[in-house]
Design a protein around this motif. Structure first.
Motif: not given
Length: 305
Positions: A268-269, A283-284, A290-291, A295-297
């Protein structure tokens, strides 16, 4: 007609239930002896709950399809599971075979087309709502529409043209790619925020704030780069409409995180970010989101997503 269903999640079992309820022959392809034993223990009975009705349907369960060709294969696994699920079946898919791909995001459909070069690969975008009350018990929670087409430009197959409600509510899309890309952009705009803020869809605008508007601008540029100007022009309104209609819903990505399951972010992203790099689009906001999501995951023990 007989259909083989690969992937016993909510969407795969919804298709199995609707087809079986309409009188078609359905075979569920399972991938492990444990899954086969579970279905054997319950007699191959699939419980289908819809419209205040509870149906018990008997379907065939198959662990090893042998050498028999697969003519109509519905692939309902998660996007990341497509290679491992489809590779063992590739030798059974030939010129007379059709695959129907039900995955979120983009990437798994192209993998299937490359693997099964001689077969017709159809891509589908599904808006039905379904969930599992228990293993083998699917609830049809919201009736939707299946938009389906062939990215390679092939015709609508005769067997699909013969399907009608209640077996399937569908429309044929000559340009299914624009459908997939619009859905990808919508999912990119909503799902990551629901995970990062652990919120329902309706809370996304307040939680994301101006970051949502900035992300939509980047997604519009991405859609333009792929030749989908009309979808780019309406994206902000479409995202707002989806958020309003599904305000109380928990996104599939958030559900996966809560259940400790692998997510489909790379389809997806992640796919959107890789395409932006390839097209030279700045696309900052998207890449930063996405980064942060990765990290969250990782913090939730889902680092390999």
């Amino acid at each position: 007609m007989r259909f083989d269903i690969l992937g016993p999640g909510s969407l795969g079992l919804l298709w199995a239930a609707r087809l079986a309820s309409a009188g078609h022959s359905v075979r569920l392809l399972v991938r492990t002896p444990e899954a086969f034993e579970h279905w054997q223990a319950i007699g191959g009975r699939l419980i289908f709950e819809h419209d205040n009705i509870r149906e018990e349907l008997e379907i065939e369960i198959c662990l090893d399809p042998g050498t028999e060709p697969l003519h109509r294969l519905v692939v309902a696994t998660k996007a990341y599971a497509v290679p491992s699920a489809l590779n063992p079946l590739a030798h059974l898919l030939g010129p007379d075979s059709t695959l129907v791909m039900l995955q979120n995001g983009i990437g798994s459909q192209q993998y299937a087309r490359e693997l099964c070069k001689d077969s017709q690969v159809l891509c589908a975008s599904v808006t039905d709502g379904a969930w599992l009350r228990a293993p083998g018990h699917v609830v049809w929670a919201g009736k939707g529409l299946t938009r389906i087409g062939d990215e390679a430009g092939g015709p609508c197959p005769p067997w699909l043209a013969a399907l009608a409600p209640p077996a399937l509510d569908w429309v044929w899309e000559q340009d299914i790619a624009q459908v997939l890309w619009q859905k990808l952009a919508i999912n990119c705009a909503i799902n990551p925020f629901t995970v990062l803020h652990d919120c329902r869809n309706g809370e996304v605008p307040a939680r994301a704030g101006s970051e949502l508007d900035a992300l939509i601008r980047e997604l519009k540029a991405l859609l333009h780069s792929q030749g989908f100007a009309p979808q780019a022009a309406e994206l902000a309104q479409v995202v707002a409409d989806v958020i309003r209609r599904t305000a109380l819903n928990s996104s599939s990505m958030r559900q996966d995180v809560h259940a400790g399951r692998q997510t489909e972010i790379d389809y997806i992203i992640g796919y959107a970010c890789r395409t932006a790099v390839r097209e030279g689009i700045g696309a900052p906001v998207m890449t930063g989101l996405y980064a942060r999501l990765k990290t969250h995951l990782a913090m939730h023990g889902l680092a390999n997503n």
